[in-house]
Design an enzyme around this catalytic site. Structure first.
Site: not given
Length: 250
Positions: A156-158, A160
């Site tokens: 999710a972080y990557s 985003s």
């Protein structure tokens, strides 16, 4: 060592999201020290008050950047308070849990996307028209090296942060014939409070990927952001600046 650029931001006003701590706070400190005015947007009012205790004459607005209505209201309040907004630095972000994509909780995914990319979009959208009216603006969106490489157990972080890069490139090209520039920064890991959201295994993985074999310092990232946010950075837009200790390969 921090170099002094006294007066570089004289007469300029900045909004820094997530600016009450970490990289955002370091940027706020530099801009104020160099003659500018700053309003930090943060969802934690206690942290805003703590930041005000560190930085003289700092303004603050409590806002969840994932709420488009709240962002528009914050923009109006800030323009009323400062008279104008010349600079936007989008630093607000969360990591989400460290786990495989197939095990990733849907609600955690949505929250990471809401804050890390939708929040950047809402803030850019809210302030670009004001900058166009004033015929001047500097936008610096903070992405991550994870957005280029895709860290395992951080989908999710990557995702985003990859989206922040794409948004920056699109908006920068849309505004290329104006006096508003839009760039982003892709740091490798910097030891801030955001580490508290990560597993030790993931922290160790990130360190192992950095050729300099150390984490970045907030002051190092703030130095780069401050230049991109200044009038000196006038012929660069839709660009990506790495500050990764040698990790970035493109």
């Amino acid at each position: 060592m921090t170099m002094s650029f006294a007066g570089r931001f004289s007469g300029r006003s900045a909004v820094i999201t997530g600016g009450a701590s970490g990289i955002g706070l370091a940027v706020a400190q530099r801009i104020v020290e160099e003659g500018g005015r700053v309003c930090v947007w943060d969802r934690d009012p206690t942290q805003i008050e703590q930041a005000k205790a560190v930085i003289a004459d700092l303004h603050g607005v409590t806002v969840d950047v994932a709420d488009p209505v709240a962002v528009e209201q914050a923009a109006r309040r800030t323009i009323d308070a400062l008279g104008a907004v010349d600079i936007l630095v989008t630093s607000a972000a969360i990591t989400g849990p460290n786990m495989t994509t197939w095990d990733y909780p849907v609600e955690d995914w949505r929250r990471v996307i809401d804050i890390n990319i939708n929040g950047v979009f809402f803030c850019n959208k809210a302030l670009v028209p004001h900058m166009l009216e004033r015929n001047y603006g500097r936008i610096v969106n903070i992405a991550s090296i994870a957005g280029k490489e895709g860290n395992p157990n951080a989908s999710a972080y990557s995702t985003s942060k990859a989206a922040v890069i794409g948004l920056t490139k699109s908006l920068g090209k849309e505004l290329a014939k104006t006096k508003v520039t839009v760039n982003c920064v892709t740091p490798a890991a910097v030891r801030t409070a955001i580490f508290q959201q990560m597993s030790q295994q993931h922290i160790d993985f990130m360190l192992s990927k950095i050729p300099m074999a150390r984490f970045g310092e907030v002051e190092e990232v703030a130095a780069l952001i401050s230049w991109i946010a200044s009038e000196e950075c006038s012929f660069t837009t839709a660009a990506v600046f790495d500050v990764s200790g040698g990790r970035a390969t493109y």
